[in-house]
Design an enzyme around this catalytic site. Structure first.
Site, PDB file in Angstrom:
ATOM      1  N   ASP A   1      28.031  22.304  19.687  1.00  0.00           N
ATOM      2  CA  ASP A   1      29.524  22.252  18.939  1.00  0.00           C
ATOM      3  C   ASP A   1      29.870  20.800  18.666  1.00  0.00           C
ATOM      4  O   ASP A   1      29.590  19.957  19.499  1.00  0.00           O
ATOM      5  CB  ASP A   1      30.537  23.159  19.935  1.00  0.00           C
ATOM      6  CG  ASP A   1      31.844  23.172  19.071  1.00  0.00           C
ATOM      7  OD1 ASP A   1      31.804  24.056  18.257  1.00  0.00           O
ATOM      8  OD2 ASP A   1      32.635  22.584  19.660  1.00  0.00           O
TER       9      ASP A   1
ATOM     10  N   GLU B   1      25.835  21.196  15.191  1.00  0.00           N
ATOM     11  CA  GLU B   1      26.689  21.663  14.124  1.00  0.00           C
ATOM     12  C   GLU B   1      27.533  20.245  13.829  1.00  0.00           C
ATOM     13  O   GLU B   1      28.022  19.774  14.682  1.00  0.00           O
ATOM     14  CB  GLU B   1      27.867  22.558  14.893  1.00  0.00           C
ATOM     15  CG  GLU B   1      29.004  23.008  13.744  1.00  0.00           C
ATOM     16  CD  GLU B   1      30.378  23.035  14.237  1.00  0.00           C
ATOM     17  OE1 GLU B   1      31.245  23.643  13.327  1.00  0.00           O
ATOM     18  OE2 GLU B   1      30.702  22.452  15.223  1.00  0.00           O
TER      19      GLU B   1
HETATM   20  C1  NOJ Z   1      33.401  24.334  15.818  1.00  0.00           C
HETATM   21  C2  NOJ Z   1      33.332  25.657  16.233  1.00  0.00           C
HETATM   22  O1  NOJ Z   1      32.488  26.406  15.521  1.00  0.00           O
HETATM   23  C3  NOJ Z   1      34.589  26.416  15.959  1.00  0.00           C
HETATM   24  O2  NOJ Z   1      34.768  27.696  16.017  1.00  0.00           O
HETATM   25  C4  NOJ Z   1      35.469  25.497  17.122  1.00  0.00           C
HETATM   26  O3  NOJ Z   1      36.899  26.059  16.723  1.00  0.00           O
HETATM   27  C5  NOJ Z   1      35.518  24.124  16.934  1.00  0.00           C
HETATM   28  N1  NOJ Z   1      33.962  23.857  16.841  1.00  0.00           N
HETATM   29  C6  NOJ Z   1      36.029  23.488  18.115  1.00  0.00           C
HETATM   30  O4  NOJ Z   1      35.164  23.593  19.282  1.00  0.00           O
END
Ligand code: NOJ
Length: 570
Positions: free
Chosen positions: A213, A279
């Protein structure tokens, strides 16, 4: 369907990965919320679909104030979702079926319910407990102003003031996301060591990888300076341009290398290759591919593909920029149409504006913030029939490109974004933090329809799902689509079976085909599988050979608009 590539050490280079959002996938205990046993019960559906891996969004104990991306304990399962024993059973069953299991790692922040954050709040400034997070004194005469101008991605300031045990106003803590998500201090060796343990905890249980993440946010400028406000968006915190004090800040590379070394410790185990997928929404792509150098992470989500408009120019631009950029560092490209943060593809492609135009967009404009983009799209009308037709064409394009591909749960059913969830039921923190300006991401998180004619459509037995499902989803259940040869589900199954069978799709060879140009994208994969995508009104004559699959029926033997065909010419 068996998976001949399950034990390949480089399984991740070509894998089709299916994203499960646990709250919304399947509800085995019938309490209205999805759970781990629900996921396990549906693994045969995923094996049948032909995927190589599942990625499960956070399943950890959490108050779910950001859908589980607020983790209170990294080494356990949310009791609402099940137990560690349920997770072990899921991992074992998935492996039996030839499916790898990837879980989420959330290293930028924890939940405010994490014991270390509670301890930090209970102590005084300067204590070792506070050093695990980012606490600072405020600015202004009485510290009444936040320490800098950083904003939360969900709206409002990125700082919240604490209250001292004696009731007086105290220091501020940093949260790039919700107030309930305090940022870790990665300068603190204790934090880094804790995450090493978390990785080993799950790798030892048989987990095959982690989706990281916000993989670009852990390192922060030590002085926490104000950032410039983006002239294009008028907002600072989502500005991904080089020079940000907290996106892709130097130091993030060392953290990723450290994790890679932990994963590599498992190279010689029976399951072999454990992996990371990053990500990170980063421009330009030359910065993103640094993340997938051989000593860092393995793959990264191709958000340009996800956010791109459905136009020949933009789709071509994304293909032409991402493949060589990834090749330059020896990493496979990924292809992505959706996830739990973005408007569902069937809806997006049915809008007058279908996404970012990569032929004209200034990459410095930071046009891709998903929450904002979702809101802009929400205001536009949708032609769902058109959107689904394009989504079918897009799926065949996605699965034919070299590298790995992602499916967000429900994409294989052609589900649309649910745009009319009553305001009182919206749960995304963006809704409150934006002062009810941004509806947020609940519309793509509505529980899946599996069977039957009325809600909850086999999601649970009869409990009302945590978000309401549209009444017409009886037509979109797995059960209904299973028996319809023309359904989205059967298109996905056919495509993934061919992708697995045909060596051409596993090769990295991709050459332009003679039909390429104008409104058509056409290329040859491997030694002779030709892929043709027609974006234009003029039907296209396909090359001679065996038509393997088309996203819609051919018209007088030709490929109509918004359609893709796979043809074996070799
Ligand atoms: C990216 C995640 O995909 C999202 O759902 C989340 O709100 C944020 N990061 C914070 O962790």
């Amino acid at each position: 369907m068996s998976n001949p590539h399950f034990l390949d050490s480089d399984w991740w280079r070509h894998a089709v990965v299916y994203q499960v959002y646990p709250r919304s996938f399947a509800d085995a205990d019938n309490d209205g919320t999805g759970d781990v046993r629900g996921i396990t019960s549906k693994l045969p559906h995923l094996a049948d679909l032909g995927v190589d891996a599942v990625w499960i969004s956070p399943w950890y104990p959490s108050p779910l104030l950001d859908g589980g991306y607020d983790v209170a304990d990294y080494r356990d399962i949310n009791p609402d979702f099940g137990t560690l024993a349920d997770a072990d059973e899921l991992i074992a069953k998935a492996h039996e079926l030839g499916i790898r299991v990837i879980i989420d790692l959330v290293p930028n922040h924890s939940s405010w319910e994490h014991p270390w954050f509670r301890e930090a709040l209970a102590t005084t400034p300067g204590s070792p407990e506070r050093e695990r997070y980012i606490f600072r004194d405020g600015r202004g005469a009485d510290g009444e102003l936040p320490p800098n101008n950083w904003g939360s991605i969900f709206g409002g300031p990125a700082w919240t003031r604490t209250t001292n045990p004696d009731g007086t106003p105290g220091q501020w803590y940093l949260h790039l996301f919700d107030v309930s998500q305090p940022d870790w201090n990665w300068e603190n060796p204790e934090v880094a060591a804790m995450f090493d343990d978390v990785l080993r905890f799950w790798f030892d249980r048989g987990i095959d990888g982690f989706r990281v993440d916000v993989a670009d946010s852990m390192a922060k400028h030590p002085e926490l300076p104000d950032h410039e406000v983006n002239p294009h968006t008028g907002f600072g915190s989502n500005d991904k341009r080089p020079g940000s004090p907290h996106w892709d800040f130097p130091g993030v590379d060392a953290i990723q290398r450290r994790w890679r070394a932990v994963a590599d410790e498992y190279a010689d185990t029976e399951l072999g290759g454990r992996i990371f997928v990053a990500e990170a929404y980063l421009d330009p792509i030359s910065r993103l591919v640094e993340y997938v150098r051989p000593d860092r992470l393995h793959t990264t989500f191709n958000f340009d593909a996800l956010l791109s408009a459905w136009t020949v120019g933009s789709q071509r631009a994304v293909i032409e920029k991402t493949i060589p950029a990834h090749e330059s560092v020896g990493a496979p490209t990924t292809w992505v149409l959706g996830n739990h943060d973005n408007v569902r593809v069937a809806t997006r492609y049915g809008k007058p504006i279908t996404g970012v135009d990569y032929t004209v967009t200034d990459p410095l404009e930071s046009a891709g913030d998903p929450i904002e983009l979702g809101t802009r799209l929400h205001a536009m009308p949708t032609d769902l029939e058109l959107g689904r037709r394009r989504a079918r064409a897009a799926a065949l394009l996605e699965f034919s490109l070299p590298g790995s591909a992602y499916i967000y749960q429900g994409e294989e059913l052609g589900l649309e974004e649910v745009e009319d969830i009553p305001e009182a039921l919206l749960q995304d923190p963006a809704w409150e933090r934006s002062g009810h300006r941004v509806r947020g991401r609940d519309g793509c998180r509505v529980p899946l329809p599996w069977s039957g004619g009325v809600a909850p459509f086999g999601f649970g037995v009869d409990a009302a799902p945590w978000l309401p499902q549209p009444a017409h989803w009886d037509e979109f259940t797995v059960e209904a689509q299973d028996v319809d040869p023309g359904s989205m589900l059967n298109l996905y199954r056919a495509a993934l079976a061919l992708r697995r069978e045909r060596a051409d799709f596993r090769s990295d060879d991709m050459a332009p085909h003679g039909l390429d140009g104008g409104d058509v994208i056409a290329f040859t994969r491997g030694s002779g599988t030709v892929v043709v995508v027609n974006f234009g009104a003029q039907p296209v004559e396909l090359p001679a050979g065996e038509v393997l699959l088309t996203s819609v029926d051919l018209v007088d033997g030709k490929l109509p608009q918004d359609a893709t065909a796979w043809v074996a010419t070799g």
